[in-house]
Motif scaffolding. Structure first.
Motif, PDB file in Angstrom:
ATOM      1  N   GLN A 173      11.246  13.630   4.238  1.00 51.59           N
ATOM      2  CA  GLN A 173      10.725  12.951   3.033  1.00 51.59           C
ATOM      3  C   GLN A 173      11.207  11.505   2.925  1.00 51.59           C
ATOM      4  N   GLU A 178       7.038   3.940   0.177  1.00 49.84           N
ATOM      5  CA  GLU A 178       6.484   3.876  -1.184  1.00 49.84           C
ATOM      6  C   GLU A 178       7.307   2.908  -2.041  1.00 49.84           C
ATOM      7  N   LYS A 179       8.639   3.043  -1.937  1.00 46.02           N
ATOM      8  CA  LYS A 179       9.520   2.195  -2.775  1.00 46.02           C
ATOM      9  C   LYS A 179       9.509   0.745  -2.323  1.00 46.02           C
ATOM     10  N   SER A 187      16.328   7.660  -0.799  1.00 48.62           N
ATOM     11  CA  SER A 187      15.319   6.656  -0.427  1.00 48.62           C
ATOM     12  C   SER A 187      15.391   5.450  -1.364  1.00 48.62           C
ATOM     13  N   GLN A 204       9.035   8.256   1.390  1.00 51.12           N
ATOM     14  CA  GLN A 204       9.476   7.799   0.057  1.00 51.12           C
ATOM     15  C   GLN A 204       9.960   6.356   0.108  1.00 51.12           C
ATOM     16  N   LEU A 252      15.098  11.662  -3.145  1.00 53.23           N
ATOM     17  CA  LEU A 252      14.583  10.606  -4.036  1.00 53.23           C
ATOM     18  C   LEU A 252      15.638   9.505  -4.220  1.00 53.23           C
TER      19      LEU A 252
END
Ligand code: FAD
Length: 311
Positions: free
Chosen positions: A130, A137-138, A102, A134, A99
């Motif tokens: 991942q 998405e960001k 990314s 991710q 998390l």
């Protein structure tokens, strides 16, 4: 009209060489005991970017977040045809889970003008696959994961074929887009001799400092430690501006350069907690010899169906 590509690359320990000797008692791997390599599928991502550049033109920027030693894969990317390379390194990145990684990478990508962001499908050390999704998405852009073939790009629309395990799926979307690329997508080209000659002395500022510190210097008698540090600083600045003039200074960014919110980085931005690591060793009773004939294969398939391993 060309397409600007940003390729995310990671330096990883060569996990094919893991033996008992590089394992710690707690089940973790001693990374320093393994050679560091270019994550294999990131080479496929770079190759796809190079093919897009060969066909349509545009610029390729490679970015890696890692330790100073990751300068090696940035140079390798320049040897293969990338135009620009960025090392993102900062002690405050330590402890980042996917998390946080990314998030940090998204801040760096946003500093670039991009049409297509390319990642490998998966890194061979963290193995999560991942980071690409991710990151898309960001960035707030569409993604096509598990790309095994680029079909076409026209009118800022991209069509690609993705591997879905037991088949494939053709997906079309508008640019900008993020692709995660599999090893089936292409055969990465080797480094070009001319580019190796051109970029062999390309360096990041941190590598330049290391080199300057390793040079034997005439020690002035009675020189104070601060003066010596000042001299090193000046030498590093001089060497960096010489490299920059020759187009050989690899950019180096920290979390300040990308205006990252520190609460989203490193350990404070990482909700993942590793509770336990378990080494799974398959015992001999779990392996079985199959006769290499039709009957042997048929028996095996029946057994797998009975055990509900396949349907
Ligand atoms: P994947 O999601 O499998 O990678 C997919 C693709 O994303 C790659 O092919 C590449 O294109 C891109 N990508 C992934 N990582 C990078 C990168 N760094 N730079 C550029 N592109 C990239 N790792 C450390 O090195 N130091 C630590 O201190 C550390 N602490 C951790 C703490 C926790 C609690 C956890 C869970 C993990 C930690 N990790 C640490 C591992 C780190 O989170 C992962 O290495 C990282 O997030 C990438 O995940 P992955 O390797 O699964 O990549």
């Amino acid at each position: 009209m060309g397409y600007n590509c940003v390729v995310l690359i990671k330096q990883v320990p060569d996990t094919k060489r893991i033996t008992g000797e590089v394992m710690n008692d707690d089940g973790t791997v001693r990374r320093s005991a393994l050679p560091a390599i270019f994550n294999p599928e990131d080479l496929n991502a770079l190759e796809l970017a190079l093919q897009i550049k060969d066909k349509f033109g545009g610029q390729i920027t490679v970015i890696t977040m890692g330790l100073p030693a990751a300068g090696a894969i940035l140079r390798d990317s320049l040897f293969r045809g990338a135009d620009d390379a960025i090392l993102l390194t900062d002690p405050k990145c330590a402890g980042s889970d996917t998390l946080a990684t990314s998030y940090i990478l998204s801040c760096a990508v946003k500093k670039n003008d991009y049409d297509i962001v390319l990642c490998g499908r998966q890194a061979i050390d963290g193995d999560t696959a991942q980071v690409g999704p991710q990151l898309a998405e960001k960035l707030g852009i569409p993604q096509i994961t598990y790309v095994e073939k680029l079909i076409e790009i026209s009118d800022r629309t991209i069509t690609a074929r993705r591997n879905i395990g037991n088949g494939w799926q053709q997906v079309r979307t508008k640019l900008p887009v993020l692709l995660t690329v599999t090893s089936e997508a292409n055969e990465p080209r080797v480094a070009a001799a001319k580019k190796m000659m051109k970029y062999k002395s390309a360096m990041t500022p941190i590598e330049t400092e290391k080199e300057v510190r390793s040079l034997p210097r005439a020690q002035s008698r009675g020189q104070k430690a601060e003066d010596s540090e000042e001299e090193i600083k000046k030498l590093v600045e001089k060497k960096c501006s010489e490299l920059e003039e020759r187009g050989l200074l690899i950019k180096q960014w920290d979390l300040g350069s990308i205006e990252a919110d520190l609460s989203w980085c490193g350990q404070s931005g990482s909700p993942t907690k590793v509770h336990r690591i378990q080494s799974v060793v398959l015992g001999t009773k779990e392996s079985k010899n199959i006769e290499p004939n039709d009957q042997g294969i048929s028996d095996m398939i029946h057994e797998l169906i009975e055990d509900k391993i396949i349907a």
